[in-house]
Design a protein around this motif. Structure first.
Motif, PDB file in Angstrom:
ATOM      1  N   GLY A 133       0.825  -1.199   0.000  1.00  0.00           N
ATOM      2  CA  GLY A 133       0.000   0.000   0.000  1.00  0.00           C
ATOM      3  C   GLY A 133       0.857   1.246   0.000  1.00  0.00           C
ATOM      4  O   GLY A 133       2.086   1.173   0.096  1.00  0.00           O
ATOM      5  N   PRO A 134       0.225   2.404  -0.117  1.00  0.00           N
ATOM      6  CA  PRO A 134       0.992   3.648  -0.131  1.00  0.00           C
ATOM      7  C   PRO A 134       1.632   3.919   1.230  1.00  0.00           C
ATOM      8  O   PRO A 134       1.044   3.646   2.275  1.00  0.00           O
ATOM      9  CB  PRO A 134      -0.048   4.705  -0.469  1.00  0.00           C
ATOM     10  N   ALA A 135       2.840   4.453   1.194  1.00  0.00           N
ATOM     11  CA  ALA A 135       3.548   4.832   2.419  1.00  0.00           C
ATOM     12  C   ALA A 135       3.850   6.319   2.341  1.00  0.00           C
ATOM     13  O   ALA A 135       4.150   6.849   1.263  1.00  0.00           O
ATOM     14  CB  ALA A 135       4.839   4.032   2.574  1.00  0.00           C
ATOM     15  N   ALA A 136       3.767   6.981   3.474  1.00  0.00           N
ATOM     16  CA  ALA A 136       4.035   8.419   3.519  1.00  0.00           C
ATOM     17  C   ALA A 136       4.931   8.736   4.703  1.00  0.00           C
ATOM     18  O   ALA A 136       4.749   8.193   5.799  1.00  0.00           O
ATOM     19  CB  ALA A 136       2.727   9.196   3.637  1.00  0.00           C
ATOM     20  N   PHE A 137       5.898   9.592   4.456  1.00  0.00           N
ATOM     21  CA  PHE A 137       6.728  10.140   5.530  1.00  0.00           C
ATOM     22  C   PHE A 137       6.600  11.645   5.443  1.00  0.00           C
ATOM     23  O   PHE A 137       6.959  12.251   4.432  1.00  0.00           O
ATOM     24  CB  PHE A 137       8.190   9.725   5.401  1.00  0.00           C
ATOM     25  N   ASP A 138       6.027  12.261   6.483  1.00  0.00           N
ATOM     26  CA  ASP A 138       5.800  13.705   6.534  1.00  0.00           C
ATOM     27  C   ASP A 138       6.547  14.316   7.699  1.00  0.00           C
ATOM     28  O   ASP A 138       6.724  13.677   8.745  1.00  0.00           O
ATOM     29  CB  ASP A 138       4.311  14.020   6.726  1.00  0.00           C
ATOM     30  N   VAL A 139       6.930  15.567   7.535  1.00  0.00           N
ATOM     31  CA  VAL A 139       7.444  16.365   8.634  1.00  0.00           C
ATOM     32  C   VAL A 139       6.630  17.653   8.646  1.00  0.00           C
ATOM     33  O   VAL A 139       6.638  18.411   7.674  1.00  0.00           O
ATOM     34  CB  VAL A 139       8.949  16.686   8.492  1.00  0.00           C
TER      35      VAL A 139
END
Length: 163
Positions: A133-139
């Protein structure tokens, strides 16, 4: 907003609104935002826990949090306002760069809601399509952290399966 059937009732904590984290205000940790109308109380509690050597009036758990520069836990609110915007720039077939802005706040007392007190978070992140599935890394960056309650300047978030 939570609409009580009885004017004397108080919404229990699990049914209150919380903001903060990868799905709401990304400049805060998960469910970390303190309601606007509770900030003065939390600031006084934070100051008490930071100044009391004997531990009177402050539990050891809260005193430890404050000494580590961590916010006291949010008790949630009865009303929340949240606006989010995101711009995604494709880098390849499976990756995107995301720029976002989150605007929101909480109020425990719905009568005190005032939209001029919306908090602002800006940030960026990377989105990757993976086999699970989609993975997201946010700051996310809190543009106006309130240091008297140990609000964070930034918060990282990682999620798989939604964004």
């Amino acid at each position: 907003q939570v609409f009580p059937l009885d004017s004397e009732s108080v919404t229990i904590a699990p049914k209150r609104f919380y903001l903060g984290g990868g799905t709401s205000m990304r400049g805060y940790g998960e469910n970390e935002m303190i309601p606007q109308d509770q900030r003065d109380v939390v600031a006084a509690q934070t100051a008490l826990c930071a100044s009391v050597l004997s531990g009177l009036g402050c539990s050891p758990q809260l005193q430890k949090l404050v000494s580590q520069g961590i916010m006291l836990p949010s008790q949630g609110a009865q009303i929340s306002v949240l606006f989010r915007a995101e711009l995604r720039v494709p880098l390849s077939k499976a990756t995107e760069l995301g720029f976002f802005a989150d605007f929101g706040n909480l109020w425990f007392d719905p009568v005190l809601i005032d939209l001029k007190y919306l908090r602002t978070n800006l940030g960026l992140g990377l989105r990757i399509i993976t086999p699970v599935g989609p993975a997201a890394f946010d700051v996310g960056f809190n543009l106006n952290p309130e240091y008297r309650i140990n609000e964070p300047v930034f918060a990282p978030h990682f999620s798989v399966g939604f964004f």
